[in-house]
Design a protein around this motif. Structure first.
Motif, PDB file in Angstrom:
ATOM      1  N   LEU A 137      -1.802  -2.024  15.684  1.00 53.48           N
ATOM      2  CA  LEU A 137      -2.454  -1.336  15.188  1.00 53.48           C
ATOM      3  C   LEU A 137      -4.097  -1.300  15.632  1.00 53.48           C
ATOM      4  O   LEU A 137      -5.238  -0.845  15.676  1.00 53.48           O
ATOM      5  N   VAL A 138      -3.800  -2.812  15.584  1.00 54.66           N
ATOM      6  CA  VAL A 138      -5.135  -3.690  16.442  1.00 54.66           C
ATOM      7  C   VAL A 138      -5.407  -2.950  17.704  1.00 54.66           C
ATOM      8  O   VAL A 138      -7.023  -2.777  17.973  1.00 54.66           O
ATOM      9  N   PHE A 139      -5.165  -3.186  18.302  1.00 55.78           N
ATOM     10  CA  PHE A 139      -5.393  -2.732  19.794  1.00 55.78           C
ATOM     11  C   PHE A 139      -4.850  -1.610  20.478  1.00 55.78           C
ATOM     12  O   PHE A 139      -4.974  -1.070  21.991  1.00 55.78           O
TER      13      PHE A 139
ATOM     14  N   ILE B 186       8.791  -7.167  12.206  1.00 58.77           N
ATOM     15  CA  ILE B 186       8.061  -5.136  12.487  1.00 58.77           C
ATOM     16  C   ILE B 186       6.750  -5.693  13.230  1.00 58.77           C
ATOM     17  O   ILE B 186       5.982  -5.369  13.399  1.00 58.77           O
ATOM     18  N   ALA B 187       6.402  -6.859  11.584  1.00 60.60           N
ATOM     19  CA  ALA B 187       4.681  -7.136  11.295  1.00 60.60           C
ATOM     20  C   ALA B 187       3.537  -7.550  12.368  1.00 60.60           C
ATOM     21  O   ALA B 187       3.075  -6.673  13.285  1.00 60.60           O
ATOM     22  N   PRO B 188       4.526  -8.464  13.422  1.00 62.00           N
ATOM     23  CA  PRO B 188       3.124  -8.830  14.704  1.00 62.00           C
ATOM     24  C   PRO B 188       3.433  -7.576  15.274  1.00 62.00           C
ATOM     25  O   PRO B 188       2.470  -7.289  16.198  1.00 62.00           O
ATOM     26  N   VAL B 189       4.147  -6.351  15.919  1.00 63.15           N
ATOM     27  CA  VAL B 189       4.423  -5.368  16.636  1.00 63.15           C
ATOM     28  C   VAL B 189       3.183  -4.361  16.256  1.00 63.15           C
ATOM     29  O   VAL B 189       2.638  -4.374  16.204  1.00 63.15           O
TER      30      VAL B 189
END
Length: 330
Positions: free
Chosen positions: A57-59, A49-52
């Motif tokens: 959050l960032v983009f 889940i972390a990459p998504v």
């Protein structure tokens, strides 16, 4: 003669003791092992889940937060750099709504969005049904219809601007051959919106064609064969079979088309720059004009206009989700 084993008999007690001895004892070591396995499974799940989550959050989340913060403060170029803008609450939204450009931009946004997706969906559905019938060169012709979708929007908008040029455009030259007087497609308040609508509809048709054609392929042919045996006409097959079974695909196609069309900027900016006299100014164009198009950038009102556009897209997304839930529960 058989003997009955009473609840307290030695045989029953031996059987219960053996059953209890066969189960593994619940020890602290077993409990630690289970906890380690659960922790490992949770870490693996978070690893996927972390990459998504980081990407969102960032983009998405952080830019949205910054845009909301920008609209709630009074930013200038200097305060934007040093971060000392004063908090003004909803003053920027009130200023935008009271502006004389608000109603024309709102009307143009609604007309541009709904007329575009209406024609794109209708023409895309008609072409999907046409190409669904097998005939020679169907695949080649269907691939050619994808060209507008594959071209960069800069190229498409520039081409349409040249074709609709009042003096040297091929469209006016063709109309003059049949006796139609010259039309100022890009410089007339009556025709500027029509010109950008024509270009945007032409660009969006291939997307609707591809999605709806895929939906048609998922409809079982046995249903059409049964309808043909019952004497159903082609029109009856469309209204009783094709259109109802395409509703889920149609809904997501219309939603994606709506969200995409709401934020169209480059086509309108290249062809008309929102003019003349705001005749083709939409919220996306107006937001850019406020933030970058004037001598003194109004960053906070521009962010407020952009947030209004986000709210409209969010509202239609909620309507779509609610409609899908109703359809699933019915």
């Amino acid at each position: 003669m058989t003997t009955t084993k009473l609840p307290g008999s030695p045989a029953l007690r031996r059987r219960q003791k053996g059953a209890a001895g066969s189960a593994a004892p619940f020890t602290p070591e077993r409990l630690k092992t289970r906890r380690r396995m659960r922790l490992r499974g949770g870490l693996v799940a978070w690893g996927f889940i972390a990459p998504v989550a980081i990407y969102l959050l960032v983009f998405y989340a952080y830019p949205l937060y910054r845009n909301i913060d920008l609209s709630l403060r009074h930013y200038t170029l200097r305060s934007f750099i040093d971060g000392t803008a004063d908090f003004v609450g909803l003053d920027n939204y009130v200023k935008v709504i009271r502006d004389s450009t608000f109603l024309p931009a709102l009307t143009n946004t609604a007309v541009f969005t709904f007329v575009s997706i209406g024609f794109q969906f209708a023409i895309g559905l008609a072409l999907a049904i046409f190409f669904f019938r097998k005939f020679p060169l169907a695949s080649t012709l269907r691939a050619l219809f994808l060209v507008p979708w594959l071209l960069p929007l800069l190229v498409s908008a520039s081409t349409w601007a040249w074709m609709l040029n009042s003096d040297s455009g091929i469209v006016n030259a063709t109309l003059q051959l049949v006796g139609v007087p010259q039309i100022n497609w890009l410089t007339s308040p009556q025709w500027s919106m029509v010109s950008v609508l024509i270009a945007n509809i032409w660009i969006g048709i291939p997307f609707n064609l591809v999605i709806l054609y895929s939906g048609l392929q998922n409809i079982p042919t046995e249903i059409y064969e049964a309808a043909a045996l019952d004497g159903a006409s082609g029109w009856q097959k469309f209204w009783r079979i094709t259109f109802p079974l395409l509703r889920p695909v149609s809904a997501i196609t219309l939603l994606l088309g709506l969200v995409y069309t709401l934020k169209v900027f480059d086509i309108i900016w290249i062809m008309t720059r929102g003019g003349p006299a705001n005749a083709s100014t939409t919220f996306a164009i107006w937001s850019y004009q406020l933030g970058f198009g004037s001598g003194s950038p109004q960053l906070s009102p521009a962010a407020a206009v952009g947030n209004l556009l986000i709210l409209v897209a969010f509202a239609f997304g909620l309507i779509y989700i609610r409609t899908q839930r109703r359809a699933a529960n019915s």
